[in-house]
Design an enzyme around this catalytic site. Sequence first.
Site, PDB file in Angstrom:
ATOM      1  N   TRP A  99      -6.134  39.793 -23.352  1.00 10.64           N
ATOM      2  CA  TRP A  99      -7.554  39.665 -23.691  1.00 10.64           C
ATOM      3  C   TRP A  99      -7.780  39.838 -25.200  1.00 10.64           C
ATOM      4  O   TRP A  99      -8.911  39.673 -25.658  1.00 10.64           O
ATOM      5  CB  TRP A  99      -8.393  40.736 -22.984  1.00 10.64           C
ATOM      6  CG  TRP A  99      -8.423  40.674 -21.510  1.00 10.64           C
ATOM      7  CD1 TRP A  99      -7.624  39.927 -20.691  1.00 10.64           C
ATOM      8  CD2 TRP A  99      -9.288  41.409 -20.661  1.00 10.64           C
ATOM      9  NE1 TRP A  99      -7.941  40.166 -19.377  1.00 10.64           N
ATOM     10  CE2 TRP A  99      -8.971  41.065 -19.316  1.00 10.64           C
ATOM     11  CE3 TRP A  99     -10.323  42.328 -20.879  1.00 10.64           C
ATOM     12  CZ2 TRP A  99      -9.626  41.619 -18.228  1.00 10.64           C
ATOM     13  CZ3 TRP A  99     -10.983  42.867 -19.785  1.00 10.64           C
ATOM     14  CH2 TRP A  99     -10.632  42.510 -18.477  1.00 10.64           C
ATOM     15  N   GLU A 100      -6.756  40.207 -25.912  1.00 12.11           N
ATOM     16  CA  GLU A 100      -6.855  40.431 -27.359  1.00 12.11           C
ATOM     17  C   GLU A 100      -7.910  41.485 -27.681  1.00 12.11           C
ATOM     18  O   GLU A 100      -8.610  41.402 -28.676  1.00 12.11           O
ATOM     19  CB  GLU A 100      -7.183  39.121 -28.091  1.00 12.11           C
ATOM     20  CG  GLU A 100      -6.259  37.987 -27.707  1.00 12.11           C
ATOM     21  CD  GLU A 100      -6.936  36.633 -27.753  1.00 12.11           C
ATOM     22  OE1 GLU A 100      -7.910  36.493 -28.516  1.00 12.11           O
ATOM     23  OE2 GLU A 100      -6.495  35.723 -27.052  1.00 12.11           O
TER      24      GLU A 100
END
Lengths: 253, 154
Positions: B43-44
């Site tokens: 998801w960074e």
Amino acid sequence: MFANNPFAALSATISPAAMQAYIVAMIVLVAAGTLFDIVHKGSAKYFFNNFRKSKGEPVGGGQLASIAIQTAVVDVLASGEFCSTRRRIAHLLTMYGFLLYVVSTVVMVFNYSTASVWPHLWWIGGLMVCLGGYWFWFFIRADVAAEGNSPLRLMRADLFVLSLLASVTLGLIWAWAQARGSSGSPVWFALYIIATTVLFGSVPWSKFAHMFFKPAAAFEKRASYANGTRSNLPRPADKPEQFGSARTAPRHY
Amino acid sequence: MPTFVYMTRCDGCGHCVDICPSDIMHIDKTYRRAYNIEPNMCWECYSCVKACPQNAIDVRGYADFAPLGHSVRALREEAKGTISWRLKFRDGREKNFVSPIRTTPWGSIKGPAEYAAPRPEAFASQELAHEPDSLKIDGGVPTLAATRLKRRLA
């Protein structure tokens, strides 16, 4: 039992020369295994390449010496790199226990001293390894504590800890059985030797060699902080560690 | 921008495993160190980067928008309540930022479970949860009355 050299009683069946040759063989296995691990993975080559490539402010020889001493005292002797207190205590128990255990084994097998303190140190070291090791094995291991896997699940990363615990536990059981004159003590001794051989012989496949790699990595990390590169991490924020005072509550949330 | 772990810095503590919302940070079976098992599902969010006590996790930029040779690293210092960022550009420029971790006191924001369960008639209402109070509009939510339209409805 605690004041008697267990290897002295064993010398009736196994010659001291054979025991001493075994210890020398184990030392050679550790050295050879570590060198093979380094060469096979190329870890030394990559480590020194990265060390050379990191350009920062020049660090003097005196500062490097100071960094080396700090690494030795804080990171190696006090296991300072661990951020969790439980892990740190367990590691200290296991590390110093193992050192006591190995040194006292060598002293007793090579008969460097007949002082009764050595068998005591052998037992204390073994029990320290068991305390720290089993605590880590059942409660602290990340794959049990964080991943929720069963403590009985085995994987290759467990080879070092498990063989160390097996070797020390079986050694203590053998010494106890021999002191009581148990007829099964040769069996315990055989298992002890197998576990010890696995411990020292599996260095290329286990994490044994990390005890040599981690101090080098800790030194490199301190050196990178000294020369400003800090692995590209930002400088610590210029804010007080403890906000507020005795009169006002902290407002840093 | 999937995350990756510097195995020489990681000590296998499992903090990133605990915090990853995508459940993709796990412990390697050979070295007992953390690693990202599925970079595509990252998801960074930088949760693992910030949570790692050893600062062993970094983020790799996708080549279509992040230039190669850049560096973005974060240092979260909970005792000081700060999160510091160091950005390095390919041309040698460097930018540093320091932000507070939060601007409200710990424990001041109620979690969803601490609110009372909604009444059944609330589901039929046009208003969303916590409305109209959360909108902070004086006089309540403005409504459109048919009598006030310029063009009458047929």
